[in-house]
Design an enzyme around this catalytic site. Structure first.
Site, PDB file in Angstrom:
ATOM      1  CD  GLU A 113      32.054  79.403 112.958  1.00 55.71           C
ATOM      2  OE1 GLU A 113      32.555  78.641 113.790  1.00 55.71           O
ATOM      3  OE2 GLU A 113      32.600  80.478 112.596  1.00 55.71           O
ATOM      4  CD  GLU A 133      35.324  79.395 108.182  1.00 55.70           C
ATOM      5  OE1 GLU A 133      35.003  78.778 107.138  1.00 55.70           O
ATOM      6  OE2 GLU A 133      34.470  79.789 109.001  1.00 55.70           O
TER       7      GLU A 133
HETATM    8  C1  1HE Z   1      33.805  91.699 103.637  1.00 56.39           C
HETATM    9  C2  1HE Z   1      33.521  90.330 103.868  1.00 56.39           C
HETATM   10  C3  1HE Z   1      34.095  89.726 105.000  1.00 56.39           C
HETATM   11  C4  1HE Z   1      32.512  90.926 102.057  1.00 56.39           C
HETATM   12  N1  1HE Z   1      34.876  90.488 105.790  1.00 56.39           N
HETATM   13  N2  1HE Z   1      34.581  92.389 104.435  1.00 56.39           N
HETATM   14  N3  1HE Z   1      34.165  85.012 104.777  1.00 56.39           N
HETATM   15  C5  1HE Z   1      34.559  84.942 103.497  1.00 56.39           C
HETATM   16  O1  1HE Z   1      35.656  84.560 103.191  1.00 56.39           O
HETATM   17  C6  1HE Z   1      33.562  85.421 102.479  1.00 56.39           C
HETATM   18  C7  1HE Z   1      34.076  86.686 101.820  1.00 56.39           C
HETATM   19  N4  1HE Z   1      33.058  87.349 101.020  1.00 56.39           N
HETATM   20  C8  1HE Z   1      32.694  86.925  99.771  1.00 56.39           C
HETATM   21  O2  1HE Z   1      33.092  85.871  99.288  1.00 56.39           O
HETATM   22  C9  1HE Z   1      31.749  87.809  99.023  1.00 56.39           C
HETATM   23  O3  1HE Z   1      31.768  89.108  99.612  1.00 56.39           O
HETATM   24  C10 1HE Z   1      30.263  87.313  99.015  1.00 56.39           C
HETATM   25  C11 1HE Z   1      30.142  86.064  98.119  1.00 56.39           C
HETATM   26  C12 1HE Z   1      29.743  87.020 100.399  1.00 56.39           C
HETATM   27  C13 1HE Z   1      29.370  88.437  98.412  1.00 56.39           C
HETATM   28  O4  1HE Z   1      29.894  88.848  97.145  1.00 56.39           O
HETATM   29  P1  1HE Z   1      29.455  90.264  96.560  1.00 56.39           P
HETATM   30  O5  1HE Z   1      30.024  90.334  95.172  1.00 56.39           O
HETATM   31  O6  1HE Z   1      27.993  90.456  96.710  1.00 56.39           O
HETATM   32  O7  1HE Z   1      30.128  91.374  97.510  1.00 56.39           O
HETATM   33  P2  1HE Z   1      31.657  91.889  97.537  1.00 56.39           P
HETATM   34  O8  1HE Z   1      31.856  92.890  96.454  1.00 56.39           O
HETATM   35  O9  1HE Z   1      32.601  90.753  97.604  1.00 56.39           O
HETATM   36  O10 1HE Z   1      31.726  92.593  98.971  1.00 56.39           O
HETATM   37  C14 1HE Z   1      31.131  93.860  99.226  1.00 56.39           C
HETATM   38  C15 1HE Z   1      31.947  94.519 100.318  1.00 56.39           C
HETATM   39  O11 1HE Z   1      31.882  93.725 101.500  1.00 56.39           O
HETATM   40  C16 1HE Z   1      33.431  94.603  99.965  1.00 56.39           C
HETATM   41  O12 1HE Z   1      33.949  95.760 100.619  1.00 56.39           O
HETATM   42  P3  1HE Z   1      34.185  97.153  99.804  1.00 56.39           P
HETATM   43  O13 1HE Z   1      34.677  98.083 100.857  1.00 56.39           O
HETATM   44  O14 1HE Z   1      35.186  96.800  98.721  1.00 56.39           O
HETATM   45  O15 1HE Z   1      32.860  97.525  99.235  1.00 56.39           O
HETATM   46  C17 1HE Z   1      34.015  93.380 100.625  1.00 56.39           C
HETATM   47  O16 1HE Z   1      35.403  93.514 100.933  1.00 56.39           O
HETATM   48  C18 1HE Z   1      33.191  93.346 101.915  1.00 56.39           C
HETATM   49  N5  1HE Z   1      33.158  92.028 102.498  1.00 56.39           N
HETATM   50  N6  1HE Z   1      32.713  89.887 102.873  1.00 56.39           N
HETATM   51  C19 1HE Z   1      35.103  91.775 105.497  1.00 56.39           C
HETATM   52  N7  1HE Z   1      33.852  88.450 105.332  1.00 56.39           N
HETATM   53  C20 1HE Z   1      34.495  83.176 114.081  1.00 56.39           C
HETATM   54  S1  1HE Z   1      35.602  82.847 112.911  1.00 56.39           S
HETATM   55  C21 1HE Z   1      34.771  82.743 111.405  1.00 56.39           C
HETATM   56  C22 1HE Z   1      35.737  82.815 110.282  1.00 56.39           C
HETATM   57  C23 1HE Z   1      35.082  83.180 108.991  1.00 56.39           C
HETATM   58  O17 1HE Z   1      33.943  83.561 108.920  1.00 56.39           O
HETATM   59  S2  1HE Z   1      36.085  83.024 107.612  1.00 56.39           S
HETATM   60  C24 1HE Z   1      35.035  83.337 106.275  1.00 56.39           C
HETATM   61  C25 1HE Z   1      35.006  84.780 105.922  1.00 56.39           C
END
Ligand code: 1HE
Length: 258
Positions: A113, A133
């Site tokens: 976005e 989402e």
């Molecule tokens: C996060 C987020 C997040 C990572 N919010 N903490 N977006 C998503 O659903 C995408 C979610 N993220 C992923 O699918 C993956 O993180 C990635 C593919 C982007 C990257 O993977 P990777 O293996 O490099 O990283 P990771 O191990 O998944 O994440 C590292 C840390 O970032 C981990 O936290 P930690 O404390 O365990 O180290 C994750 O929890 C954190 N993290 N993504 C919070 N999105 C205006 S409305 C819009 C609505 C949306 O955007 S919905 C889509 C949300």
């Protein structure tokens, strides 16, 4: 740039403002403080800014909205959160100067976005796009429902959300998610090259492209065409435009493609 940001790296060089999301440990997930900082940057650009570039530190552009912010939302909280994104994304889309997004790794959910609010997207070969989402049980909230169909069409956006489809860099570009795809690690240098070209345009033409063109496209037929004529009349009457037209007619300007 004197101001310090917690979640951004901001710099200004030769009229090009660079804004890097700087929460690589959270994959540049966009939490409320980050949104506020982006809002603050786009609320008052340094006067010398001619073009802006948004990028992400670490291996990904952005993992979208920080899901930990959304967990406890009431309906009202959810609506206001979405409205706050709208205000900030509008500041980017209707920025007085063009904004280029430099993409790599994940450009997903709210990250897409954010990218869709920019005027040009340059992706490197590692970029992938998704709208997870629906898989999280939520919906877009940062203006993606309006902007992403304009890039790729409603059917493709619905497919991305319904099925969790992921587009890789090349295919993403073919369907309209980016205008440029470059080899891994080369997106920033390409964006700077584009920003330098953009900076050579007159500020008025760039303003019309960021602020008037989208309103022409969104406006009704008659209003849109009058707006186009007004914008055209204003720019043609500027001293800079007259000079540039004479430069071409008298053989001093570059030809197309030079
Ligand atoms: C996060 C987020 C997040 C990572 N919010 N903490 N977006 C998503 O659903 C995408 C979610 N993220 C992923 O699918 C993956 O993180 C990635 C593919 C982007 C990257 O993977 P990777 O293996 O490099 O990283 P990771 O191990 O998944 O994440 C590292 C840390 O970032 C981990 O936290 P930690 O404390 O365990 O180290 C994750 O929890 C954190 N993290 N993504 C919070 N999105 C205006 S409305 C819009 C609505 C949306 O955007 S919905 C889509 C949300």
């Amino acid at each position: 740039m004197q101001q310090n940001y917690e979640n951004l790296k901001v710099g200004l060089n030769a009229g090009i403002l660079t804004i890097a999301l700087n929460r690589p440990q959270k994959r540049n997930a966009l939490n409320d403080p980050t949104l506020l900082e982006i809002d603050s940057v786009f609320s008052k650009l340094p006067a010398e800014t001619k073009c802006a570039i948004i990028s992400g530190e670490g291996k990904h552009f952005s993992a979208g909205a920080d899901l930990s912010d959304l967990q406890q939302h009431t309906t009202m909280d959810g609506m206001l959160h979405s409205r706050s994104w709208h205000h900030t994304m509008d500041k980017i889309q209707f920025c007085p100067v063009p904004v280029i997004a430099v993409l790599h790794g994940a450009c997903v959910g709210g990250g897409l976005e954010l990218a869709a609010s920019c005027h040009i997207r340059v992706a490197d070969a590692t970029t992938f796009y998704a709208l997870p989402e629906a898989q999280r049980g939520i919906f877009t909230g940062g203006g993606g429902a309006l902007r992403i169909p304009k890039l790729i069409g409603t059917a493709r956006m619905a497919d991305m959300m319904l099925t969790g489809r992921v587009y890789q860099a090349e295919e993403g570009s073919q369907v309209g998610l980016s205008q440029y795809v470059v080899p891994e690690g080369k997106a920033m240098s390409k964006a700077v090259e584009l920003a330098q070209k953009i900076s050579e345009n007159t500020p008025m033409t760039n303003y019309i492209l960021t602020n008037v063109l989208p309103r022409i496209v969104d406006g009704g037929h008659d209003v849109a065409l009058v707006m186009e004529a007004l914008a055209g009349g204003i720019v043609k009457n500027s001293t800079e435009a007259k000079q540039r037209l004479s430069d071409f007619l008298e053989g001093r300007a570059k030809k197309v493609g030079q």
